[in-house]
Every structure is written in structure tokens, then in C-alpha cells.
Motif scaffolding. Structure first.
Motif, PDB file in Angstrom:
ATOM      1  N   VAL A  83     -25.312  16.551  40.535  1.00 18.51           N
ATOM      2  CA  VAL A  83     -24.741  15.342  41.150  1.00 18.51           C
ATOM      3  C   VAL A  83     -23.582  14.856  40.299  1.00 18.51           C
ATOM      4  O   VAL A  83     -23.709  14.762  39.076  1.00 18.51           O
ATOM      5  CB  VAL A  83     -25.792  14.194  41.205  1.00 18.51           C
ATOM      6  N   GLU A  84     -22.469  14.550  40.944  1.00 21.17           N
ATOM      7  CA  GLU A  84     -21.354  13.898  40.241  1.00 21.17           C
ATOM      8  C   GLU A  84     -20.943  12.679  41.044  1.00 21.17           C
ATOM      9  O   GLU A  84     -20.842  12.755  42.277  1.00 21.17           O
ATOM     10  CB  GLU A  84     -20.162  14.862  40.137  1.00 21.17           C
ATOM     11  N   THR A  85     -20.731  11.576  40.355  1.00 27.58           N
ATOM     12  CA  THR A  85     -20.371  10.340  41.067  1.00 27.58           C
ATOM     13  C   THR A  85     -19.071   9.760  40.502  1.00 27.58           C
ATOM     14  O   THR A  85     -18.683  10.057  39.370  1.00 27.58           O
ATOM     15  CB  THR A  85     -21.494   9.284  40.904  1.00 27.58           C
ATOM     16  N   VAL A  86     -18.414   8.932  41.314  1.00 29.08           N
ATOM     17  CA  VAL A  86     -17.129   8.322  40.904  1.00 29.08           C
ATOM     18  C   VAL A  86     -17.385   7.255  39.833  1.00 29.08           C
ATOM     19  O   VAL A  86     -16.646   7.140  38.855  1.00 29.08           O
ATOM     20  CB  VAL A  86     -16.424   7.720  42.151  1.00 29.08           C
ATOM     21  N   THR A  87     -18.442   6.480  40.021  1.00 30.65           N
ATOM     22  CA  THR A  87     -18.817   5.454  39.029  1.00 30.65           C
ATOM     23  C   THR A  87     -20.222   5.781  38.501  1.00 30.65           C
ATOM     24  O   THR A  87     -20.948   6.557  39.144  1.00 30.65           O
ATOM     25  CB  THR A  87     -18.833   4.053  39.693  1.00 30.65           C
ATOM     26  N   PRO A  88     -20.634   5.222  37.370  1.00 28.73           N
ATOM     27  CA  PRO A  88     -21.950   5.580  36.812  1.00 28.73           C
ATOM     28  C   PRO A  88     -23.081   5.367  37.817  1.00 28.73           C
ATOM     29  O   PRO A  88     -23.051   4.426  38.614  1.00 28.73           O
ATOM     30  CB  PRO A  88     -22.098   4.618  35.620  1.00 28.73           C
ATOM     31  N   MET A  89     -24.050   6.273  37.771  1.00 29.02           N
ATOM     32  CA  MET A  89     -25.194   6.166  38.702  1.00 29.02           C
ATOM     33  C   MET A  89     -26.437   5.681  37.949  1.00 29.02           C
ATOM     34  O   MET A  89     -26.539   5.856  36.719  1.00 29.02           O
ATOM     35  CB  MET A  89     -25.467   7.526  39.361  1.00 29.02           C
ATOM     36  N   PRO A  90     -27.369   5.065  38.680  1.00 24.28           N
ATOM     37  CA  PRO A  90     -28.625   4.667  38.026  1.00 24.28           C
ATOM     38  C   PRO A  90     -29.531   5.893  37.852  1.00 24.28           C
ATOM     39  O   PRO A  90     -29.284   6.928  38.458  1.00 24.28           O
ATOM     40  CB  PRO A  90     -29.246   3.721  39.059  1.00 24.28           C
ATOM     41  N   ARG A  91     -30.567   5.765  37.010  1.00 27.34           N
ATOM     42  CA  ARG A  91     -31.559   6.859  36.877  1.00 27.34           C
ATOM     43  C   ARG A  91     -32.288   6.970  38.211  1.00 27.34           C
ATOM     44  O   ARG A  91     -32.734   5.953  38.754  1.00 27.34           O
ATOM     45  CB  ARG A  91     -32.582   6.528  35.786  1.00 27.34           C
TER      46      ARG A  91
ATOM     47  N   GLU B 226     -26.632   2.005  46.696  1.00 30.74           N
ATOM     48  CA  GLU B 226     -26.197   1.288  45.482  1.00 30.74           C
ATOM     49  C   GLU B 226     -24.676   1.119  45.474  1.00 30.74           C
ATOM     50  O   GLU B 226     -24.098   0.655  44.488  1.00 30.74           O
ATOM     51  CB  GLU B 226     -26.602   2.086  44.227  1.00 30.74           C
ATOM     52  N   GLY B 227     -24.023   1.578  46.532  1.00 27.74           N
ATOM     53  CA  GLY B 227     -22.564   1.473  46.626  1.00 27.74           C
ATOM     54  C   GLY B 227     -21.836   2.442  45.707  1.00 27.74           C
ATOM     55  O   GLY B 227     -20.715   2.173  45.262  1.00 27.74           O
ATOM     56  N   ILE B 228     -22.499   3.575  45.394  1.00 28.80           N
ATOM     57  CA  ILE B 228     -21.884   4.558  44.491  1.00 28.80           C
ATOM     58  C   ILE B 228     -21.453   5.772  45.304  1.00 28.80           C
ATOM     59  O   ILE B 228     -22.245   6.317  46.083  1.00 28.80           O
ATOM     60  CB  ILE B 228     -22.895   4.977  43.394  1.00 28.80           C
ATOM     61  N   LEU B 229     -20.182   6.165  45.107  1.00 26.42           N
ATOM     62  CA  LEU B 229     -19.680   7.305  45.884  1.00 26.42           C
ATOM     63  C   LEU B 229     -19.985   8.631  45.185  1.00 26.42           C
ATOM     64  O   LEU B 229     -19.601   8.826  44.032  1.00 26.42           O
ATOM     65  CB  LEU B 229     -18.157   7.204  46.020  1.00 26.42           C
ATOM     66  N   PRO B 230     -20.689   9.544  45.857  1.00 26.68           N
ATOM     67  CA  PRO B 230     -20.878  10.850  45.237  1.00 26.68           C
ATOM     68  C   PRO B 230     -19.597  11.675  45.329  1.00 26.68           C
ATOM     69  O   PRO B 230     -18.913  11.650  46.344  1.00 26.68           O
ATOM     70  CB  PRO B 230     -21.988  11.487  46.068  1.00 26.68           C
ATOM     71  N   ARG B 231     -19.276  12.346  44.230  1.00 24.40           N
ATOM     72  CA  ARG B 231     -18.090  13.222  44.226  1.00 24.40           C
ATOM     73  C   ARG B 231     -18.529  14.645  44.600  1.00 24.40           C
ATOM     74  O   ARG B 231     -17.849  15.377  45.270  1.00 24.40           O
ATOM     75  CB  ARG B 231     -17.495  13.213  42.816  1.00 24.40           C
ATOM     76  N   ARG B 232     -19.758  14.986  44.158  1.00 25.88           N
ATOM     77  CA  ARG B 232     -20.270  16.336  44.399  1.00 25.88           C
ATOM     78  C   ARG B 232     -21.792  16.299  44.424  1.00 25.88           C
ATOM     79  O   ARG B 232     -22.408  15.580  43.627  1.00 25.88           O
ATOM     80  CB  ARG B 232     -19.815  17.250  43.250  1.00 25.88           C
ATOM     81  N   LEU B 233     -22.369  17.043  45.340  1.00 29.53           N
ATOM     82  CA  LEU B 233     -23.828  17.138  45.426  1.00 29.53           C
ATOM     83  C   LEU B 233     -24.117  18.605  45.752  1.00 29.53           C
ATOM     84  O   LEU B 233     -23.997  19.023  46.886  1.00 29.53           O
ATOM     85  CB  LEU B 233     -24.318  16.217  46.554  1.00 29.53           C
ATOM     86  N   ALA B 234     -24.424  19.389  44.722  1.00 33.33           N
ATOM     87  CA  ALA B 234     -24.580  20.835  44.951  1.00 33.33           C
ATOM     88  C   ALA B 234     -26.028  21.249  44.736  1.00 33.33           C
ATOM     89  O   ALA B 234     -26.635  20.937  43.707  1.00 33.33           O
ATOM     90  CB  ALA B 234     -23.670  21.608  44.009  1.00 33.33           C
TER      91      ALA B 234
END
Ligand SMILES: Nc1ncnc2c1ncn2[C@@H]1O[C@H](COP(=O)(O)OP(=O)(O)OP(=O)(O)O)[C@@H](O)[C@H]1O
Length: 303
Positions: free
Chosen positions: A231-239, A276-284
Motif C-alpha cells: 500500500v502506498e498513500t499520498v498522506t500518512p495512513m493510520p495503522r 479516513e480521507g486518505i488517497l491511495p497511490r498504489r494498492l498491489a
């Protein structure tokens, strides 16, 4: 009971089966697993007496196959990968024809054929086998393998052409055979399929049995039947918390993570991130395959 003693088959100086030692007790459902070309079909062909070993031997219920091929054939029910039938005859006629080889009376044949057609769900199908789907042919192949009420049943890739309903029927039939004390050997390259029906398993790679064992080994293999999600996100993600998660590694800024889960939970991850309003950049999603599992056993040198 099936037994292989240093069973070896060499083709053009390459060992298709290499010094295979194996003992499968009565009532066991044994899964012979391995990637394409591992030597599964060659092993089976030696067990059913259709090819001769280069060295070593195998026996069925105490009878050595190469020395007593006819006697052994009476004890075995064999379903090859591609089953051949008379296309211009019905299932009933094909099974009756197969049953004639075992010296049964007409009444016995009729009873057995009717029972088998009902068992594999082909009763009442009057069409000629030439018009059958692949799945129907495979059902009929299973019935034919059981026509002589064999002590040992050998099935080469039995679920290759079955639809989900057919797979459930097949598992039910195999379990009922084992309950009656029949020894069953199933070859497959599909780990999950073998783990659903087999009580023990052997892994063949390049002609060698690299691992074999009971359910415990199966569950170890199944443990490796896990999914890695990057998982890669544009802003920090929660656990992320989910009971399916086996392990999780986060980067320092928590903008990337490597999650190992029991199943594919990428949908859950995407929903959580969006919520959570977080945009994923990549989900592989990375699924392990048979080869990974085999290689892990190979690397361990388990025997
Ligand atoms: N008649 C033959 N002549 C030469 N080589 C053969 C012959 N039969 C099999 N082989 C070789 O032996 C090896 C094992 O083949 P085998 O068909 O037993 O594997 P398998 O595990 O059943 O694979 P698959 O799932 O693809 O059928 C392969 O390298 C194959 O090319």
C-alpha cells in the motif's frame, strides 16, 4: 495400500521420477502435488502398470505392479487426465462396457452402473457421450474408475474440468471412498484443492519427493497460502486493524506499508483509507503460487 520403493523412471537420461519412496496406507487420501513436469503423471502411469520403471518397484495392496499387471488392474480404479469414451454411446453403455471386463453378471452390472451414475450425478442423462461437456466427461471418468469397486483409486488432476458444483460432488465422493477404507491418490498442482480433500500430501519437484506428511504439513503449506498487499498513500495512513492481517510493516512516514494477510483484504484497505480521507497511490496484491510454496520447501530441504 500403495507403496513405492526407490521408484525411478529415466527418459533420455533425465529422471522424470527419481528414487521415489512412498507408503500410503489403506483409507488414506493422498495428494501428490507438484508443478507441471514434476513427474506426477509418470509416477501414476507406473502405479497403474502402463509404463515400466527403469529401476525400483511399486505395489498395490501388496502386489508388485510390474510383475502382476493384470492382477493389479483389478484392484485399481484409474482416472487419467484425458478420459477416453465411446462417443456414440451413452454413459450407461460406456460404463456397462467397462464393467464387462470384470466378469460381472448382467444384473450386477446394471445395479452397479445405475448406482455409479447416481453417485456422479449423471443418472437420467440419455444423450451420447460425444455431446458431453468436459465436466460431464470428468464425472463419467470418475464413475468408470469406480466400476470394479477398487481397493485403490488413482485420479490424475480430477477437478481440472469441473465446475464448483462438480468439485463439491467430487470431494464428497472421495471422502465417502476413504470412509469405506479405499486408498485414494489424487494428483494436482492446485494446493488449495488438495488441502480440502487429502489427509496427507507429498510434494514432487523435478521427479523427487521433496516433502511429505499429514495434515500438519498441509496446514503449514496452507499457512503460506497468504496474500501480500503493498500500500502506498499520498498522506500518512493510520495503522490498519483487521483479524485477517498476519503482519504489517510501515515506512517511517507511514505513507507505505507491506501487509501480509490470510486473504485478499485490499477492498477493506481501500475502504478504510477512503473513509479516513486518505488517497491511495498504489494498492498491489501479490498471491503466492504453487511454485513459491514448493520452492520454500525445496530451500528448507525438507524430506
Ligand atoms: N514419454 C516421455 N518421453 C520423454 N520424456 C517424458 C515422457 N513423459 C514424460 N516425460 C518428461 O518427464 C517429466 C515429468 O513429466 P510428467 O508428465 O510425469 O509430469 P507431471 O508432473 O505429470 O506434469 P503435468 O502436470 O504437466 O502433466 C517431464 O520433464 C516430461 O517432459
Amino acid at each position: 495400500m500403495i507403496r513405492c520403493d526407490h521408484l525411478t523412471k529415466i527418459y533420455n537420461s533425465i529422471a522424470a521420477v527419481d528414487d521415489l519412496c512412498l507408503e500410503i496406507p489403506a483409507g488414506e487420501v493422498f495428494g501428490l502435488l507438484g508443478p507441471n513436469g514434476a513427474g506426477k503423471s509418470t509416477t501414476i502411469l507406473m502405479l497403474v502398470g502402463l509404463i515400466q520403471p527403469t529401476s525400483g518397484a511399486c505395489s498395490i495392496d501388496g502386489t508388485e505392479v510390474a510383475a502382476h499387471p493384470i492382477e493389479v488392474k483389478k484392484k485399481i480404479g484409474y482416472m487419467p487426465e484425458d478420459v477416453g469414451f465411446y462417443p456414440d454411446r451413452t454413459a450407461e453403455e460406456n460404463l456397462d462396457y467397462a464393467a464387462r471386463f470384470y466378469g460381472l453378471s448382467e444384473a450386477e452390472r446394471k445395479r452397479r452402473v445405475d448406482d455409479l451414475l447416481a453417485l456422479v450425478g449423471l443418472d437420467g442423462v440419455g444423450t451420447k457421450v460425444g455431446g458431453y461437456s468436459k465436466g460431464m466427461r470428468q464425472r463419467l471418468g470418475l464413475a468408470r474408475a469406480l466400476v470394479n469397486e477398487p481397493a485403490v483409486v488413482i485420479l490424475d488432476e480430477p477437478t481440472a474440468n469441473l465446475d464448483p458444483r462438480g468439485v463439491l460432488d467430487y470431494r464428497r465422493i472421495v471422502r465417502s471412498l476413504a470412509d469405506r477404507g479405499t486408498t485414494v491418490l489424487v494428483s494436482s498442482h492446485i494446493l488449495s484443492e488438495v488441502s480440502k480433500v487429502c489427509t496427507s500430501v507429498g510434494i514432487l519437484a523435478r521427479g523427487k519427493l521433496i516433502a511429505s506428511g499429514d495434515r500438519e504439513m498441509l496446514s503449514r503449506a496452507a499457512m503460506q497460502d497468504r496474500v501480500t498487499i503493498d500500500v502506498e498513500t499520498v498522506t500518512p495512513m493510520p495503522r490498519l486493524t483487521n483479524p485477517e492481517i498476519l503482519s504489517a510493516e510501515y515506512s517511517q512516514d507511514t505513507c507505505s506499508a507491506r501487509i501480509v494477510a490470510k486473504h485478499d483484504i485490499s477492498g477493506f484497505i481501500a475502504e478504510t483509507l477512503y473513509a479516513e480521507g486518505i488517497l491511495p497511490r498504489r494498492l498491489a496484491v501479490e498471491m503466492p503460487d504453487m511454485e513459491d510454496i514448493l520452492l520454500s520447501y525445496y530451500a528448507e530441504g525438507t524430506a
